[in-house]
Design a protein around this motif. Structure first.
Motif, PDB file in Angstrom:
ATOM      1  N   LEU A  25      37.593  48.339  37.883  1.00 29.26           N
ATOM      2  CA  LEU A  25      38.853  47.734  38.303  1.00 29.26           C
ATOM      3  C   LEU A  25      39.167  48.131  39.741  1.00 29.26           C
ATOM      4  O   LEU A  25      38.668  49.136  40.244  1.00 29.26           O
ATOM      5  CB  LEU A  25      39.985  48.193  37.381  1.00 29.26           C
ATOM      6  CG  LEU A  25      39.915  47.725  35.928  1.00 29.26           C
ATOM      7  CD1 LEU A  25      40.878  48.535  35.069  1.00 29.26           C
ATOM      8  CD2 LEU A  25      40.233  46.244  35.843  1.00 29.26           C
ATOM      9  N   GLY A  26      40.033  47.344  40.385  1.00 23.95           N
ATOM     10  CA  GLY A  26      40.464  47.699  41.727  1.00 23.95           C
ATOM     11  C   GLY A  26      41.317  48.943  41.704  1.00 23.95           C
ATOM     12  O   GLY A  26      41.129  49.871  42.488  1.00 23.95           O
ATOM     13  N   VAL A  69      49.020  36.238  36.288  1.00 23.33           N
ATOM     14  CA  VAL A  69      47.626  36.058  36.704  1.00 23.33           C
ATOM     15  C   VAL A  69      46.729  36.124  35.469  1.00 23.33           C
ATOM     16  O   VAL A  69      46.721  37.116  34.756  1.00 23.33           O
ATOM     17  CB  VAL A  69      47.189  37.160  37.698  1.00 23.33           C
ATOM     18  CG1 VAL A  69      45.730  36.981  38.071  1.00 23.33           C
ATOM     19  CG2 VAL A  69      48.063  37.121  38.934  1.00 23.33           C
ATOM     20  N   SER A  70      46.018  35.034  35.197  1.00 28.45           N
ATOM     21  CA  SER A  70      45.116  35.077  34.050  1.00 28.45           C
ATOM     22  C   SER A  70      43.766  34.443  34.333  1.00 28.45           C
ATOM     23  O   SER A  70      42.931  34.334  33.445  1.00 28.45           O
ATOM     24  CB  SER A  70      45.775  34.403  32.837  1.00 28.45           C
ATOM     25  OG  SER A  70      46.367  33.192  33.206  1.00 28.45           O
ATOM     26  N   SER A  71      43.555  34.025  35.572  1.00 27.65           N
ATOM     27  CA  SER A  71      42.252  33.456  35.911  1.00 27.65           C
ATOM     28  C   SER A  71      42.025  33.584  37.414  1.00 27.65           C
ATOM     29  O   SER A  71      42.940  33.946  38.163  1.00 27.65           O
ATOM     30  CB  SER A  71      42.197  31.980  35.508  1.00 27.65           C
ATOM     31  OG  SER A  71      43.090  31.244  36.319  1.00 27.65           O
ATOM     32  N   LEU A  72      40.807  33.262  37.836  1.00 29.69           N
ATOM     33  CA  LEU A  72      40.498  33.311  39.259  1.00 29.69           C
ATOM     34  C   LEU A  72      41.414  32.376  40.047  1.00 29.69           C
ATOM     35  O   LEU A  72      41.903  32.727  41.121  1.00 29.69           O
ATOM     36  CB  LEU A  72      39.036  32.921  39.491  1.00 29.69           C
ATOM     37  CG  LEU A  72      38.639  32.755  40.957  1.00 29.69           C
ATOM     38  CD1 LEU A  72      38.681  34.095  41.667  1.00 29.69           C
ATOM     39  CD2 LEU A  72      37.262  32.129  41.093  1.00 29.69           C
ATOM     40  N   VAL A 107      39.907  39.966  31.190  1.00 26.57           N
ATOM     41  CA  VAL A 107      40.343  39.097  32.288  1.00 26.57           C
ATOM     42  C   VAL A 107      40.213  39.746  33.669  1.00 26.57           C
ATOM     43  O   VAL A 107      39.639  39.144  34.571  1.00 26.57           O
ATOM     44  CB  VAL A 107      41.781  38.585  32.050  1.00 26.57           C
ATOM     45  CG1 VAL A 107      42.400  38.055  33.321  1.00 26.57           C
ATOM     46  CG2 VAL A 107      41.772  37.486  30.997  1.00 26.57           C
ATOM     47  N   PRO A 108      40.715  40.987  33.869  1.00 26.83           N
ATOM     48  CA  PRO A 108      40.638  41.541  35.226  1.00 26.83           C
ATOM     49  C   PRO A 108      39.211  41.598  35.767  1.00 26.83           C
ATOM     50  O   PRO A 108      38.969  41.190  36.906  1.00 26.83           O
ATOM     51  CB  PRO A 108      41.228  42.944  35.060  1.00 26.83           C
ATOM     52  CG  PRO A 108      42.041  42.895  33.824  1.00 26.83           C
ATOM     53  CD  PRO A 108      41.394  41.893  32.925  1.00 26.83           C
ATOM     54  N   LEU A 109      38.287  42.082  34.950  1.00 27.56           N
ATOM     55  CA  LEU A 109      36.921  42.209  35.441  1.00 27.56           C
ATOM     56  C   LEU A 109      36.268  40.844  35.614  1.00 27.56           C
ATOM     57  O   LEU A 109      35.436  40.655  36.505  1.00 27.56           O
ATOM     58  CB  LEU A 109      36.093  43.086  34.488  1.00 27.56           C
ATOM     59  CG  LEU A 109      36.557  44.542  34.432  1.00 27.56           C
ATOM     60  CD1 LEU A 109      35.687  45.347  33.494  1.00 27.56           C
ATOM     61  CD2 LEU A 109      36.539  45.162  35.830  1.00 27.56           C
ATOM     62  N   ARG A 110      36.668  39.884  34.787  1.00 30.81           N
ATOM     63  CA  ARG A 110      36.116  38.549  34.962  1.00 30.81           C
ATOM     64  C   ARG A 110      36.586  37.952  36.293  1.00 30.81           C
ATOM     65  O   ARG A 110      35.822  37.310  37.000  1.00 30.81           O
ATOM     66  CB  ARG A 110      36.532  37.634  33.798  1.00 30.81           C
ATOM     67  CG  ARG A 110      35.746  36.333  33.791  1.00 30.81           C
ATOM     68  CD  ARG A 110      36.016  35.474  32.572  1.00 30.81           C
ATOM     69  NE  ARG A 110      36.002  36.239  31.348  1.00 30.81           N
ATOM     70  CZ  ARG A 110      36.969  36.198  30.438  1.00 30.81           C
ATOM     71  NH1 ARG A 110      38.019  35.433  30.630  1.00 30.81           N
ATOM     72  NH2 ARG A 110      36.875  36.915  29.346  1.00 30.81           N
ATOM     73  N   ILE A 111      37.852  38.205  36.636  1.00 30.15           N
ATOM     74  CA  ILE A 111      38.353  37.707  37.921  1.00 30.15           C
ATOM     75  C   ILE A 111      37.570  38.340  39.069  1.00 30.15           C
ATOM     76  O   ILE A 111      37.214  37.672  40.038  1.00 30.15           O
ATOM     77  CB  ILE A 111      39.866  37.966  38.055  1.00 30.15           C
ATOM     78  CG1 ILE A 111      40.622  37.128  37.024  1.00 30.15           C
ATOM     79  CG2 ILE A 111      40.355  37.656  39.466  1.00 30.15           C
ATOM     80  CD1 ILE A 111      42.124  37.354  37.013  1.00 30.15           C
ATOM     81  N   VAL A 112      37.295  39.640  38.952  1.00 22.79           N
ATOM     82  CA  VAL A 112      36.524  40.312  40.007  1.00 22.79           C
ATOM     83  C   VAL A 112      35.169  39.625  40.181  1.00 22.79           C
ATOM     84  O   VAL A 112      34.768  39.266  41.293  1.00 22.79           O
ATOM     85  CB  VAL A 112      36.315  41.807  39.663  1.00 22.79           C
ATOM     86  CG1 VAL A 112      35.361  42.448  40.654  1.00 22.79           C
ATOM     87  CG2 VAL A 112      37.638  42.536  39.652  1.00 22.79           C
ATOM     88  N   ASP A 113      34.473  39.419  39.075  1.00 21.78           N
ATOM     89  CA  ASP A 113      33.136  38.817  39.150  1.00 21.78           C
ATOM     90  C   ASP A 113      33.204  37.393  39.689  1.00 21.78           C
ATOM     91  O   ASP A 113      32.385  36.984  40.515  1.00 21.78           O
ATOM     92  CB  ASP A 113      32.479  38.826  37.764  1.00 21.78           C
ATOM     93  CG  ASP A 113      32.192  40.248  37.293  1.00 21.78           C
ATOM     94  OD1 ASP A 113      32.101  41.136  38.153  1.00 21.78           O
ATOM     95  OD2 ASP A 113      32.072  40.451  36.073  1.00 21.78           O
ATOM     96  N   GLU A 114      34.190  36.652  39.211  1.00 18.36           N
ATOM     97  CA  GLU A 114      34.296  35.262  39.649  1.00 18.36           C
ATOM     98  C   GLU A 114      34.702  35.172  41.122  1.00 18.36           C
ATOM     99  O   GLU A 114      34.249  34.285  41.839  1.00 18.36           O
ATOM    100  CB  GLU A 114      35.301  34.507  38.771  1.00 18.36           C
ATOM    101  CG  GLU A 114      34.766  34.262  37.363  1.00 18.36           C
ATOM    102  CD  GLU A 114      35.786  33.591  36.448  1.00 18.36           C
ATOM    103  OE1 GLU A 114      35.461  33.384  35.275  1.00 18.36           O
ATOM    104  OE2 GLU A 114      36.905  33.292  36.924  1.00 18.36           O
ATOM    105  N   LEU A 115      35.573  36.102  41.528  1.00 13.00           N
ATOM    106  CA  LEU A 115      35.982  36.103  42.936  1.00 13.00           C
ATOM    107  C   LEU A 115      34.795  36.416  43.841  1.00 13.00           C
ATOM    108  O   LEU A 115      34.602  35.800  44.895  1.00 13.00           O
ATOM    109  CB  LEU A 115      37.104  37.118  43.148  1.00 13.00           C
ATOM    110  CG  LEU A 115      37.623  37.269  44.574  1.00 13.00           C
ATOM    111  CD1 LEU A 115      38.221  35.965  45.074  1.00 13.00           C
ATOM    112  CD2 LEU A 115      38.664  38.380  44.652  1.00 13.00           C
TER     113      LEU A 115
END
Lengths: 285, 401
Positions: free
Chosen positions: B122-123, B328-331, B357-365
């Motif tokens: 996580l950030g 916030v729930s998606s990229l 969700v948080p880690l998925r946003i990181v990967d998608e970002l």
């Protein structure tokens, strides 16, 4: 605890608006114990932001399947009821702490109010497998809401009370309990809060009357055990499974607390099973 | 453009051998961001845009425009540098490896979700609101679902700052991920007292001042709605500690901008926007308030437009970084907030539905930036803001009919 996708195998409406769904979920089937629950994500991801907690109704370790029993009470359960075999449903579990049965208990009394049977159903199987005798006292408003005896194992003594007298004894399920109080080594209950509060009062009275005769006196009887520990719960005559609005279900959000006698306790983490004496019943919720 | 310059990555811009002539100014993977907080990021990049003197942002948007945003060949996702400095006034003190944080109150103390989420990726983690003395919180029920959101009225249940330092800080000290302690109180002395205790404790990477909790009778919200009170509590805390200091704003105000500016002037390193919106729910069976506390705070996708508006306003009003939070729930949601001027986002309610969700946003970002040839997500920040700095007015009428 694990995030997993459970595959719906079978779904049927066993009572009006009450559904029994069988899921293939090897991880849950392997590790879940009676009293634990799963946090189920509903199929609508945009509008429904919370998962729904359900008791694990039965566990079939051989087939790697679990069942859930729920009532459609809103959008989330409505959507879940419309799931079809083959659909995958994201689940988080198993969560919470299980029922604690004393190894010396022979007579198990289960007291269910309506859908509360879903919280106790797995304990029936576990107790029978351990060679215990099981009596289920079931209370409902009328005959139409009574859990079908065909869904219970044959070895169980099943006693029904309905409020309108349409089936079994007329009255509340709590009225049935005194007849079984002396027989039961331990009692487990799940249902509406007033019912559980009444049972807790009964259990307090029982303890006052029977005192030293209660289980756990012989082995380490004098040693105090911390409230809420498995040992303490095993010594308790009555354990209850509580319901509460839930957020995270892992103990992070503190949304699902109820008042215990030593302050707030999380239903998802310290519960959902509690010894009756851990809960401050006089509090309204 | 001055505003944007305050947001810089603190990482070395080295040429990546794999990118050759593109020279996108990507950092080498696995470089600890803290290792190179100094030096001019642009100087070594040799990237035409970067030489213009602006660090990353205009250059990238320029490149984006020049190439239609797509013509730059995709980079490998793992060399995208998502790090962000939340306290530019204290360089290197609070550098996040990525701009996705978990919001206070939804992630406990970072250990509850440990079995299902790799917290180290996580950030940052904002822990549960912490007060000077232990608090029991509000009577149950405390949460309920609402259309596209939820109401909560936990009431700051927490074991008190001493217990947090004793139980959780030693754990945090062993983590790579910075833990920001969310601090709440009923008086300025309360806040300063908690922060004084947290100052210098290993494992505490920063402070997030919760001056905006709507669920406690006294304190909390009153600081967030009054400009002078907000500034006073920020200044008191600033005096008590040298830790990076975030202040969490409340949406329950008429005009957020003077308050944000006052907090900035009082020494905050960054702002978090927004806390929950105050609301109530009725129990349809009893026709009485559903929550034990009557009032609760609304969160989730339902509040996203409000949060976007406030981030948009605050980002124009202040020069310090803004961290966005609200549904916030998606990229896509995160990108919206970046466009509105936030450098980082916090994920809250969405964690309950899906802890990943948080880690998925990181990967998608990361993949999103790589696909567009962006060295970092920072070029995406502030694209929706007016070109000319729109200094805030006290009129506050242009967005309300």
């Amino acid at each position: 605890m694990r995030l997993l996708d459970a595959e719906l195998v079978e779904t049927r409406e066993i009572l009006p608006r009450q559904w029994l769904q069988r899921y293939r979920a090897p991880w849950l089937a392997a590790g879940a114990r009676a009293g634990q629950f799963v946090h189920v994500r509903t199929p609508d991801y945009s509008g429904l932001v919370l998962r729904r907690p359900f008791s694990i109704n039965t566990v079939d370790r051989v087939a790697s399947e679990i069942t859930l029993h729920f009532r459609t009470a809103g959008k989330g359960t409505e959507l879940l009821a419309h799931a079809r075999p083959g659909d995958t449903v994201p689940m988080l579990g198993p969560l919470g702490r299980p029922f604690e049965v004393d190894p010396r208990t022979h007579h198990v009394l289960l007291i269910a109010g309506g859908l509360g049977i879903a919280g106790l159903r797995a304990l029936i199987d576990e107790s029978l497998a351990a060679g215990r005798q099981v009596t289920v006292l079931f209370g409902a408003a009328s005959a139409g809401d009574v859990y079908p005896s065909s869904l219970l194992p044959d070895e169980v003594e099943y006693v029904v009370a309905t409020e309108d007298g349409s089936l079994g004894q007329a009255g509340l399920v709590t009225d049935l309990v005194p007849a079984y109080e002396a027989w039961a080594d331990q009692a487990f209950a799940c249902g509406p809060r007033p019912m559980l509060a009444a049972l807790a009062a009964l259990a307090r009275g029982r303890q006052a009357r029977m005192g030293v005769a209660r289980l756990g006196r012989k082995r380490g009887g004098g040693k105090p055990v911390p409230l809420g520990s498995p040992q303490a719960r095993r010594r308790s005559w009555l354990q209850v499974s509580l319901e509460q609005h839930m957020g995270c279900a892992v103990g992070a959000c503190l949304g699902c607390v109820v008042w215990g006698i030593e302050g707030p306790v999380r239903v998802c983490r310290e519960g959902p099973v509690f010894a009756a004496e851990e809960i401050a019943w006089e509090e309204s919720v | 453009m001055k505003r944007k310059r305050s947001v810089v990555t603190s990482s070395p811009r080295v040429r990546d051998p794999y990118l050759g002539p593109l020279r996108l100014g990507l950092r080498r993977p696995r470089t600890r961001p803290q290792a190179a907080a100094s030096g001019s990021p642009a100087a070594s990049s040799g990237w035409p845009g970067a030489v213009s003197g602006e660090s990353g942002l205009p250059a990238a948007s320029e490149a984006d425009a020049r190439t239609g945003g797509r013509a730059v060949p995709a980079a490998r996702p793992e060399i995208v540098d998502l790090s962000v400095d939340l306290a530019p006034r204290r360089p290197g003190r609070l550098v996040l490896q990525n701009p996705v944080m978990v919001a206070s109150g939804t992630f406990g103390y970072g250990i509850e979700y440990g079995e299902v989420v790799d917290v180290e990726r996580l950030g940052a983690i904002c822990c549960k609101g912490t007060t000077l003395k232990p608090r029991l919180g509000n009577p149950p029920p405390r949460v309920t679902e609402t259309p596209a959101g939820m109401l909560n009225s936990i009431g700051l249940q927490n074991p008190g700052v001493d217990a947090v330092i004793e139980r959780y800080a030693p754990l945090w000290a062993g983590w790579q991920v910075p833990v920001i302690v969310n601090v709440a109180g009923e008086s300025i002395d309360d806040y300063a007292g908690v922060v004084r205790k947290l100052d210098g404790v290993p494992g505490v990477a920063g402070i997030e001042l919760n001056i905006s909790c709507p669920n406690v009778g006294r304190g909390g919200l009153q600081f967030a709605v009054d400009r002078d009170a907000a500034a006073a509590v920020t200044a008191a805390v600033r005096e008590a500690t040298d830790l990076p200091l975030l202040v969490k704003l409340s949406p329950n105000v008429t005009d957020i901008r003077p308050i944000a500016q006052a907090i900035e002037a009082a020494g905050a390193d960054a702002l978090t926007a927004i806390n929950t919106l105050s609301g109530i729910a009725i129990d349809r069976r009893t026709r009485k308030p559903l929550l034990g506390n009557v009032y609760g705070g609304l969160s989730g996708p339902a509040i996203r437009p409000v949060a976007l508006r406030i981030v948009y306003e605050v980002a124009q009003a202040v020069d310090i970084p803004v961290v966005a939070i609200g549904g916030v729930s998606s990229l896509e949601d995160a990108l919206d907030y970046f466009a509105a001027g936030a450098v980082a986002v916090q994920v809250g309610t969405a964690i309950f539905a899906d802890p990943e969700v948080p880690l998925r946003i990181v990967d998608e970002l990361r993949a999103y930036c790589a696909e567009r040839g962006l060295a970092s997500h920072l070029p995406l920040v502030g694209t929706a803001l007016p070109a000319r700095p729109n200094r805030p007015s006290s009129k506050g009428v242009e967005y309300r009919p």
